[in-house]
Write a protein that holds these residues in place. Structure first.
Motif, PDB file in Angstrom:
ATOM      1  N   PRO A  62       0.830  -1.205   0.000  1.00 45.89           N
ATOM      2  CA  PRO A  62       0.000   0.000   0.000  1.00 45.89           C
ATOM      3  C   PRO A  62       0.872   1.265   0.000  1.00 45.89           C
ATOM      4  CG  PRO A  62      -0.639  -1.518   1.747  1.00 45.89           C
ATOM      5  CD  PRO A  62       0.639  -2.023   1.178  1.00 45.89           C
ATOM      6  N   LYS A  63       0.293   2.372  -0.440  1.00 45.80           N
ATOM      7  CA  LYS A  63       1.022   3.647  -0.499  1.00 45.80           C
ATOM      8  C   LYS A  63       1.232   4.262   0.878  1.00 45.80           C
ATOM      9  CE  LYS A  63       1.310   4.091  -4.974  1.00 45.80           C
ATOM     10  NZ  LYS A  63       2.544   3.882  -5.667  1.00 45.80           N
ATOM     11  N   LEU A  64       0.281   4.023   1.798  1.00 42.87           N
ATOM     12  CA  LEU A  64       0.382   4.603   3.137  1.00 42.87           C
ATOM     13  C   LEU A  64       0.261   3.492   4.179  1.00 42.87           C
ATOM     14  CD1 LEU A  64      -0.538   7.831   4.555  1.00 42.87           C
ATOM     15  CD2 LEU A  64      -1.755   5.957   5.620  1.00 42.87           C
ATOM     16  N   LEU A  65       1.228   3.421   5.078  1.00 50.08           N
ATOM     17  CA  LEU A  65       1.194   2.459   6.172  1.00 50.08           C
ATOM     18  C   LEU A  65       0.936   3.198   7.476  1.00 50.08           C
ATOM     19  CD1 LEU A  65       4.219   0.179   5.212  1.00 50.08           C
ATOM     20  CD2 LEU A  65       1.782  -0.282   4.889  1.00 50.08           C
ATOM     21  N   HIS A  66       0.033   2.664   8.253  1.00 45.78           N
ATOM     22  CA  HIS A  66      -0.383   3.243   9.539  1.00 45.78           C
ATOM     23  C   HIS A  66      -0.022   2.211  10.599  1.00 45.78           C
ATOM     24  CE1 HIS A  66      -3.006   5.490  12.295  1.00 45.78           C
ATOM     25  NE2 HIS A  66      -3.679   4.372  12.558  1.00 45.78           N
ATOM     26  N   HIS A  67       1.084   2.462  11.331  1.00 41.40           N
ATOM     27  CA  HIS A  67       1.574   1.508  12.320  1.00 41.40           C
ATOM     28  C   HIS A  67       1.320   2.067  13.713  1.00 41.40           C
ATOM     29  CE1 HIS A  67       4.791  -1.837  12.898  1.00 41.40           C
ATOM     30  NE2 HIS A  67       3.701  -2.047  13.598  1.00 41.40           N
ATOM     31  N   ARG A 107      -6.511  -1.609   3.065  1.00 41.60           N
ATOM     32  CA  ARG A 107      -6.041  -2.459   1.981  1.00 41.60           C
ATOM     33  C   ARG A 107      -5.179  -3.620   2.471  1.00 41.60           C
ATOM     34  NH1 ARG A 107      -9.859  -0.690   0.029  1.00 41.60           N
ATOM     35  NH2 ARG A 107      -9.912   1.011  -1.464  1.00 41.60           N
ATOM     36  N   SER A 108      -4.535  -3.439   3.619  1.00 41.74           N
ATOM     37  CA  SER A 108      -3.746  -4.507   4.214  1.00 41.74           C
ATOM     38  C   SER A 108      -3.879  -4.400   5.718  1.00 41.74           C
ATOM     39  CB  SER A 108      -2.283  -4.429   3.774  1.00 41.74           C
ATOM     40  OG  SER A 108      -1.692  -3.231   4.226  1.00 41.74           O
ATOM     41  N   PHE A 109      -3.638  -5.526   6.377  1.00 43.34           N
ATOM     42  CA  PHE A 109      -3.918  -5.594   7.806  1.00 43.34           C
ATOM     43  C   PHE A 109      -2.982  -6.594   8.469  1.00 43.34           C
ATOM     44  CE2 PHE A 109      -6.444  -5.477  11.559  1.00 43.34           C
ATOM     45  CZ  PHE A 109      -6.382  -6.762  12.082  1.00 43.34           C
ATOM     46  N   GLN A 125       2.928  -3.943  23.960  1.00 45.44           N
ATOM     47  CA  GLN A 125       2.307  -5.253  24.079  1.00 45.44           C
ATOM     48  C   GLN A 125       1.623  -5.717  22.789  1.00 45.44           C
ATOM     49  OE1 GLN A 125       1.928  -3.017  26.975  1.00 45.44           O
ATOM     50  NE2 GLN A 125       3.770  -4.156  27.521  1.00 45.44           N
ATOM     51  N   VAL A 126       1.079  -4.782  21.997  1.00 47.47           N
ATOM     52  CA  VAL A 126       0.344  -5.127  20.779  1.00 47.47           C
ATOM     53  C   VAL A 126       0.625  -4.052  19.733  1.00 47.47           C
ATOM     54  CG1 VAL A 126      -1.953  -5.516  19.769  1.00 47.47           C
ATOM     55  CG2 VAL A 126      -1.508  -6.229  22.124  1.00 47.47           C
ATOM     56  N   SER A 127       0.673  -4.471  18.461  1.00 42.36           N
ATOM     57  CA  SER A 127       0.766  -3.477  17.394  1.00 42.36           C
ATOM     58  C   SER A 127      -0.166  -3.857  16.256  1.00 42.36           C
ATOM     59  CB  SER A 127       2.197  -3.333  16.865  1.00 42.36           C
ATOM     60  OG  SER A 127       2.510  -4.351  15.957  1.00 42.36           O
ATOM     61  N   GLU A 128      -0.552  -2.849  15.500  1.00 39.92           N
ATOM     62  CA  GLU A 128      -1.338  -3.058  14.282  1.00 39.92           C
ATOM     63  C   GLU A 128      -0.630  -2.323  13.163  1.00 39.92           C
ATOM     64  OE1 GLU A 128      -4.696   0.250  13.712  1.00 39.92           O
ATOM     65  OE2 GLU A 128      -4.974  -0.875  15.566  1.00 39.92           O
ATOM     66  N   LEU A 129      -0.685  -2.900  11.974  1.00 38.40           N
ATOM     67  CA  LEU A 129      -0.125  -2.274  10.781  1.00 38.40           C
ATOM     68  C   LEU A 129      -1.199  -2.342   9.707  1.00 38.40           C
ATOM     69  CD1 LEU A 129       2.255  -1.042   9.227  1.00 38.40           C
ATOM     70  CD2 LEU A 129       3.009  -3.374   8.715  1.00 38.40           C
ATOM     71  N   LEU A 130      -1.702  -1.168   9.326  1.00 35.91           N
ATOM     72  CA  LEU A 130      -2.755  -1.077   8.325  1.00 35.91           C
ATOM     73  C   LEU A 130      -2.206  -0.366   7.098  1.00 35.91           C
ATOM     74  CD1 LEU A 130      -5.716   0.113  10.598  1.00 35.91           C
ATOM     75  CD2 LEU A 130      -5.038  -2.220  10.051  1.00 35.91           C
ATOM     76  N   GLY A 131      -2.647  -0.797   5.929  1.00 33.61           N
ATOM     77  CA  GLY A 131      -2.241  -0.162   4.691  1.00 33.61           C
ATOM     78  C   GLY A 131      -3.413   0.503   4.012  1.00 33.61           C
ATOM     79  N   PHE A 132      -3.151   1.647   3.391  1.00 31.91           N
ATOM     80  CA  PHE A 132      -4.175   2.422   2.684  1.00 31.91           C
ATOM     81  C   PHE A 132      -3.636   2.841   1.324  1.00 31.91           C
ATOM     82  CE2 PHE A 132      -4.790   2.987   7.200  1.00 31.91           C
ATOM     83  CZ  PHE A 132      -6.147   2.761   7.369  1.00 31.91           C
ATOM     84  N   ASP A 133      -4.547   3.104   0.397  1.00 36.99           N
ATOM     85  CA  ASP A 133      -4.153   3.583  -0.930  1.00 36.99           C
ATOM     86  C   ASP A 133      -3.553   4.976  -0.873  1.00 36.99           C
ATOM     87  OD1 ASP A 133      -5.025   1.262  -2.185  1.00 36.99           O
ATOM     88  OD2 ASP A 133      -7.009   2.091  -2.636  1.00 36.99           O
ATOM     89  N   ASP A 134      -4.061   5.782   0.071  1.00 38.24           N
ATOM     90  CA  ASP A 134      -3.652   7.178   0.134  1.00 38.24           C
ATOM     91  C   ASP A 134      -4.083   7.787   1.465  1.00 38.24           C
ATOM     92  OD1 ASP A 134      -6.448   7.490  -0.217  1.00 38.24           O
ATOM     93  OD2 ASP A 134      -6.204   7.805  -2.363  1.00 38.24           O
ATOM     94  N   VAL A 164       1.387   4.928  20.354  1.00 37.12           N
ATOM     95  CA  VAL A 164       2.282   5.668  19.463  1.00 37.12           C
ATOM     96  C   VAL A 164       1.947   5.250  18.039  1.00 37.12           C
ATOM     97  CG1 VAL A 164       4.674   6.050  18.741  1.00 37.12           C
ATOM     98  CG2 VAL A 164       4.120   5.853  21.170  1.00 37.12           C
ATOM     99  N   VAL A 165       1.823   6.248  17.149  1.00 36.86           N
ATOM    100  CA  VAL A 165       1.459   6.000  15.760  1.00 36.86           C
ATOM    101  C   VAL A 165       2.560   6.505  14.845  1.00 36.86           C
ATOM    102  CG1 VAL A 165      -0.209   6.526  13.929  1.00 36.86           C
ATOM    103  CG2 VAL A 165      -0.998   6.249  16.300  1.00 36.86           C
ATOM    104  N   TYR A 166       2.907   5.678  13.850  1.00 34.75           N
ATOM    105  CA  TYR A 166       3.818   6.072  12.782  1.00 34.75           C
ATOM    106  C   TYR A 166       3.071   5.899  11.471  1.00 34.75           C
ATOM    107  CZ  TYR A 166       7.516   5.682  16.261  1.00 34.75           C
ATOM    108  OH  TYR A 166       8.300   5.830  17.381  1.00 34.75           O
ATOM    109  N   ASP A 167       2.860   6.997  10.739  1.00 34.18           N
ATOM    110  CA  ASP A 167       2.257   6.957   9.421  1.00 34.18           C
ATOM    111  C   ASP A 167       3.356   7.173   8.404  1.00 34.18           C
ATOM    112  OD1 ASP A 167      -0.386   6.544  10.259  1.00 34.18           O
ATOM    113  OD2 ASP A 167      -0.743   8.685  10.518  1.00 34.18           O
ATOM    114  N   VAL A 168       3.451   6.266   7.444  1.00 31.50           N
ATOM    115  CA  VAL A 168       4.524   6.294   6.459  1.00 31.50           C
ATOM    116  C   VAL A 168       3.935   6.317   5.064  1.00 31.50           C
ATOM    117  CG1 VAL A 168       6.571   5.087   5.607  1.00 31.50           C
ATOM    118  CG2 VAL A 168       5.952   4.931   8.028  1.00 31.50           C
TER     119      VAL A 168
END
Length: 138
Positions: free
Chosen positions: A36-41, A72-74, A93-102, A130-134
């Motif tokens: 994906p173009k944008l990752l939201h971790h 788009r991804s999870f 303790q837990v993390s999520e990584l989500l993907g988006f088109d934009d 804590v959030v990292y958007d890439v």
């Protein structure tokens, strides 16, 4: 060439790991493995870090986010037992990584009723987020 059982098992394990790695970012419904173009971790620190029940509740809540149409991804997970190095932070303790088109897709996610419900029902579990958007470079 003769293949031993050990050779066969090693080759099978490597092939299986490669297949799993290729699917790591794909939602089962999409069938795609494109990055994906944008990752939201997002990283979560629990108020009760030793509580398996709290961790499991948070993971179950995070899994509901995959249903949001712009996701788009999870991937959801816990810290890996990798080598301890100064640059590795595994205090969460837990993390999520989500993907988006934009960015627009991520903006929709933020205000989506499923996301809002997730926050409302689970925010009492965490002490820090804590959030990292890439955004992918061109």
């Amino acid at each position: 060439m003769t293949t031993t059982r050990r050779d066969f098992m090693t080759t099978t394990a490597i092939a299986g790991a490669a297949l799993m790695a290729g699917d790591a970012l794909a939602k089962p419904a999409t069938g795609t493995t494109a990055m994906p173009k944008l990752l939201h971790h997002v990283f979560f620190w629990l108020k009760n870090p030793d509580s398996k029940a709290d961790r499991d509740q948070l993971i179950a809540g995070i899994k509901t986010l995959a249903a949001i149409e712009t996701v788009r991804s999870f991937h959801v997970g816990v810290p890996a037992s990798t080598e301890k190095r100064e640059v590795v932070d595994n205090s969460y303790q837990v993390s999520e990584l989500l993907g988006f088109d934009d960015v627009a897709g991520q903006d929709i996610y933020q205000v989506h009723p499923i996301h809002q419900k997730f926050v409302e029902e689970n925010q009492h579990l965490w002490s820090k987020v804590v959030v990292y958007d890439v955004l992918a470079s061109e």
